[in-house]
Motif scaffolding. Structure first.
Motif, short mmCIF file in Angstrom:
data_model
loop_
_atom_site.label_atom_id
_atom_site.label_comp_id
_atom_site.label_asym_id
_atom_site.label_seq_id
_atom_site.Cartn_x
_atom_site.Cartn_y
_atom_site.Cartn_z
N ALA A 101 -4.21 -0.32 8.26
CA ALA A 101 -3.20 -0.87 7.54
C ALA A 101 -3.57 -1.70 6.55
O ALA A 101 -4.27 -1.75 5.82
N ALA A 102 -4.47 -2.47 7.84
CA ALA A 102 -4.89 -4.23 7.67
C ALA A 102 -6.75 -3.60 6.81
O ALA A 102 -7.07 -4.13 5.59
N GLN A 103 -7.41 -2.75 7.36
CA GLN A 103 -8.45 -1.95 6.90
C GLN A 103 -7.92 -1.56 5.48
O GLN A 103 -8.91 -2.05 4.03
N ALA A 104 -7.16 -0.75 5.21
CA ALA A 104 -6.52 -0.59 3.62
C ALA A 104 -6.43 -1.82 2.77
O ALA A 104 -6.29 -1.62 1.37
N VAL A 105 -5.67 -2.27 3.41
CA VAL A 105 -5.46 -3.95 2.37
C VAL A 105 -6.48 -4.57 2.14
O VAL A 105 -6.72 -4.71 0.65
N GLN A 106 -7.79 -4.55 3.06
CA GLN A 106 -8.51 -5.08 2.56
C GLN A 106 -9.47 -4.16 1.28
O GLN A 106 -10.06 -5.14 0.34
N GLN A 107 -9.46 -3.31 1.39
CA GLN A 107 -9.84 -2.22 0.41
C GLN A 107 -9.45 -2.94 -0.98
O GLN A 107 -9.62 -2.94 -1.24
N ALA A 108 -8.22 -3.04 -0.90
CA ALA A 108 -7.43 -2.89 -2.03
C ALA A 108 -7.51 -4.50 -3.01
O ALA A 108 -7.79 -4.67 -3.88
N VAL A 109 -7.89 -5.54 -2.14
CA VAL A 109 -7.51 -6.78 -2.68
C VAL A 109 -9.18 -7.30 -2.54
O VAL A 109 -9.28 -8.36 -2.26
#
Lengths: 430, 345
Positions: free
Chosen positions: B258-266
């Motif tokens: 989830a953290a990786q996904a958030v990092q990619q998004a923002v």
């Protein structure tokens, strides 16, 4: 009215719960017991009883007066200090209602204490009287203590062909001549007790021990002579004669005549208008007089409680108590205002032209006038002297005390409410 | 202060202060403290307004000005469109002062009876209200004890009860949770919410930020006598530059993905932590766990709910439908738990 009664109830209950009433009652009822044990009379039963009565009544009246001032001053000032008044302030109750409720509660408590104190003194008095032995002592006690006298000042009558101005200063009786007075006896006159005649005259003789002989003649309703007796008296000395019981009728008009029979002295006698001739007429019982005395003491308490409350509305407790207590003291001092010039003589000697003396005179008299204007004449409504001396307290006098003290109390409560309404209580703790 | 200050286009405010200033002066009339400086404030019907600020910031002075206990040096104050000193306005007010101003030698019943009579309440109505209020504040068992023997918290509850004896439309509470234990604080806050739900307007001051945040719709923050800021709580607190995801107990792998996904998004790594309950929630939970050992109350047995007379008819019917026989007891941890749960999102 419901709000006022709620406040009065709270005040009564507060005094009860804080045990103030207990302390008051202990002092009120305990001191007469101690006085009965401690006081030494003049050796006669009447003197002993009178002394005890005088001190006990004085104590009760003084204690309740102090209690009225103190509890009145505390009633509002301590509520301000404890900030309870802040909560009252934001309720839909007028400031005057708050003061009125406090006053009503306080005077209710004081009234109950006064009633209890009076009953206690009454019981004590009869206990004392019951222990008196000897028929003569009992008769004296009945006549001089338990009989209440109406003090009458007969009006001087001008000599035939004279004018009222002739007797404006009193009645002058030349040797061999007569002087007359007229008085209407009260309808409440008690025929079963003797009447007392007091008279005093002034004569310009070198020897103060010189005695003057005279004859008193009494006539009532149309000139019918009913009584005569001879008298021997000295100048400047009050003389007393006891007139037999049942000699005069209640409501009758009495003419009193003095015949100057001391021709050898060759001087006239002046009976001053004030105190020259006085009749002490038995007119009532002790209980009625005590009741009227109680009414007068209560009237004073109404005023003093309102004075304390008004002071408490303006000041903190110690200051309020001082201010409230200062007012009666000022009234007391004000009675000495006639002596104001004596003070300046004492201060400045006989130099009456000194401007400082005149200024002091002016200031003292102005302050005295102001005090007279602002305070009721409490001394006039002090029944202790009358009730102890067996002098009749008339209902109109008791009624006047209630009306005057009540009006002053109302004015003080109004003033206190006006001041309190302008005080910003929220700033007390700031 | 003769003209109404309200704007005709909006519902009339219950209370308003317009450019109010107040200084305290010494004996000679010289100003020593400027307690309130140019404060403008509007209290709307039905809202819970919180006054925040450090000690000495002017909160209590502002409330006293609102209540007419102090007069402003400048500005205008209206309560229900009237002067705050008007008796008609005061008949609709309830006030809990900062300190417990109680008559030490009287019982709760006597004190409440006294205040009730000042509002000209009928005797039967007054007795009914006293009973309900003592139930509400949990002092029914102490109704015949004198207040001098009460703890600070118990006296505070009596203060609260006297503020509500007249069923006021505007309730002003100065530090309402001062001196109360956590249970008491929670119950007072619940009471405030319930009063608001019944259409009462509430103004409270506190320096306990959590208390104010918990219950207030709008807050004003005072500092050095000035109103530094005011507005709705959520608007003031919302941080629009950040977002938060909360989901149930993930394992380490899920959290990492989830953290990786958030990092990619923002374009920046997110901050990962575990949500905590508040200390208050934890405390109340402990009480619930100790419920089996509960003994008879010695101080407060704070009850629940609003006194019946404070509720509108609909509220009474609703309560009767759900709880016709007995009102849950305050020291019943299950009830406390229900209150906490109801508050949690």
């Amino acid at each position: 009215m419901r709000r006022v009664l709620a406040l009065a109830w709270l005040t009564c209950l507060g005094l009860w719960r804080t045990r103030v009433i207990w302390l008051l009652l202990v002092l009120l009822l305990g001191m007469p017991l101690i006085l009965a044990w401690v006081l030494q009379g003049d050796g006669t039963p009447v003197g002993e009883l009178r002394l005890w009565w005088q001190y006990s009544l004085g104590w009760s009246s003084g204690l309740l007066s102090m209690a009225a001032l103190t509890m009145g001053a505390a009633a509002i000032s301590l509520e301000v200090a404890d900030r309870n008044l802040i909560l009252l302030r934001i309720k839909p109750v007028a400031t005057l209602q708050v003061l009125l409720g406090k006053w009503l509660g306080l005077v209710s408590v004081l009234g109950c204490a006064l009633l209890l104190g009076m009953i206690f003194l009454w019981v004590g008095l009869h206990y004392h009287a019951g222990r008196v032995v000897g028929s003569e002592s009992r008769r004296l006690l009945q006549r001089e203590f338990f009989t209440v006298n109406h003090s009458l000042q007969p009006a001087p009558l001008p000599a035939p062909g004279g004018t009222p101005e002739d007797v404006s200063q009193g009645v002058t009786v030349a040797p061999g001549a007569t002087g007359s007075w007229k008085v209407t006896l009260p309808t409440s006159l008690r025929a079963d007790e003797p009447t007392l005649l007091y008279f005093e005259f002034l004569a310009s003789v070198a020897d103060p021990a010189a005695e003057f002989e005279g004859l008193w003649l009494f006539a009532q309703d149309g000139g019918r002579e009913e009584l005569r007796f001879a008298s021997t008296a000295r100048s400047g000395r009050s003389s007393r004669h006891e007139l037999p019981a049942g000699w005069a009728s209640p409501g009758a008009e009495l003419v009193m005549t003095y015949q100057h029979n001391s021709l050898d002295h060759g001087v006239s006698l002046l009976f001053p208008r004030a105190g020259g001739v006085e009749l002490s007429v038995p007119a009532g019982g002790f209980a009625g007089n005590l009741l009227r005395a109680g009414v007068m003491i209560m009237a004073r308490l109404l005023f003093l409680a309102a004075l304390g409350i008004a002071a408490g509305a303006a000041f903190s407790f110690p200051v309020a108590l001082f201010a409230a207590a200062a007012a009666p003291v000022m009234e007391l001092l004000n009675r000495l205002r006639a002596d104001a010039s004596l003070w300046t003589v004492w201060l400045f000697g006989d130099n009456r032209d000194d401007w400082t003396a005149r200024l002091l005179d002016y200031l003292v008299m102005s302050a005295s006038g102001l005090v007279s204007l602002l305070l009721p004449k409490l001394a006039r409504f002090d029944p202790r002297g009358s009730v102890t001396a067996g002098q009749m307290i008339a209902w109109p006098v008791a009624g006047e005390a209630v009306v005057v003290c009540g009006l002053y109390a109302a004015a003080l409560l109004g003033l206190g409410a006006w001041v309190l309404a302008r005080r910003q209580l929220g700033a007390v703790d700031s | 202060m003769t003209e109404p200050l309200s704007n005709a286009d909006r519902p009339s405010p219950v209370a308003e202060l317009r450019a109010v200033s107040r200084a305290f002066r010494d004996f000679w009339g010289r100003p020593t403290v400027r307690a309130v400086v140019d404060v403008t404030l509007e209290i709307r019907p039905g809202e819970i307004f919180g006054l925040l600020g450090p000690n000495g910031s002017g909160k209590s002075t502002t409330l006293k000005l609102l209540l007419g206990l102090l007069r402003p040096d400048q500005g205008a104050i209206r309560v229900f469109g009237l002067s705050p000193t008007a008796r008609a306005a005061r008949a609709r007010l309830g006030y809990l002062p900062e300190d417990n101003y109680v008559y030490q030698h009287f019982t709760p019943e006597e004190v409440l009876g006294f205040y009730g009579r000042l509002f000209n309440l009928r005797s039967d109505e007054l007795q009914r209200r006293i009973g309900q209020l003592l139930d509400m504040i949990g002092l029914q068992h102490a109704r015949n004890r004198t207040l001098g023997g009460f703890s600070k918290g118990m006296a505070r509850r009596i203060g609260l009860a006297q503020a509500l004896i007249n069923d006021p439309e505007l309730v002003v509470l100065d530090e309402p949770t001062s001196g109360l234990d956590p249970v008491g604080c929670r119950q007072v806050k619940d009471l405030i919410r319930m009063l608001s739900a019944r259409g009462k307007t509430i103004v409270l001051s506190s320096h306990l930020l959590a208390d104010v945040e918990d219950v207030c719709h709008r807050v004003g923050i005072m500092h050095h006598g000035r109103m530094a800021v005011q507005g709705p709580v959520h608007e003031l607190l919302e941080d629009r530059t950040q977002g938060r995801l909360t989901f149930p107990a993930p394992d380490a792998g899920v959290l990492e993905r989830a953290a990786q996904a958030v990092q990619q998004a923002v374009g920046a790594p997110p901050l990962i932590d575990r949500p905590c309950c508040t200390l208050e929630q934890f405390f109340l939970k402990q009480l619930e766990q100790d419920a089996s050992q509960a003994s008879a109350p010695t101080g407060v047995s704070l009850a629940t709910g609003l006194a019946e007379y404070l509720q509108p008819l609909a509220g009474r019917l609703e309560q009767a439908a759900h709880d016709p026989d007995a009102r849950p007891q305050a020291d019943d941890p299950k009830h406390l738990r229900r209150m906490v749960d109801a508050e949690e999102p």
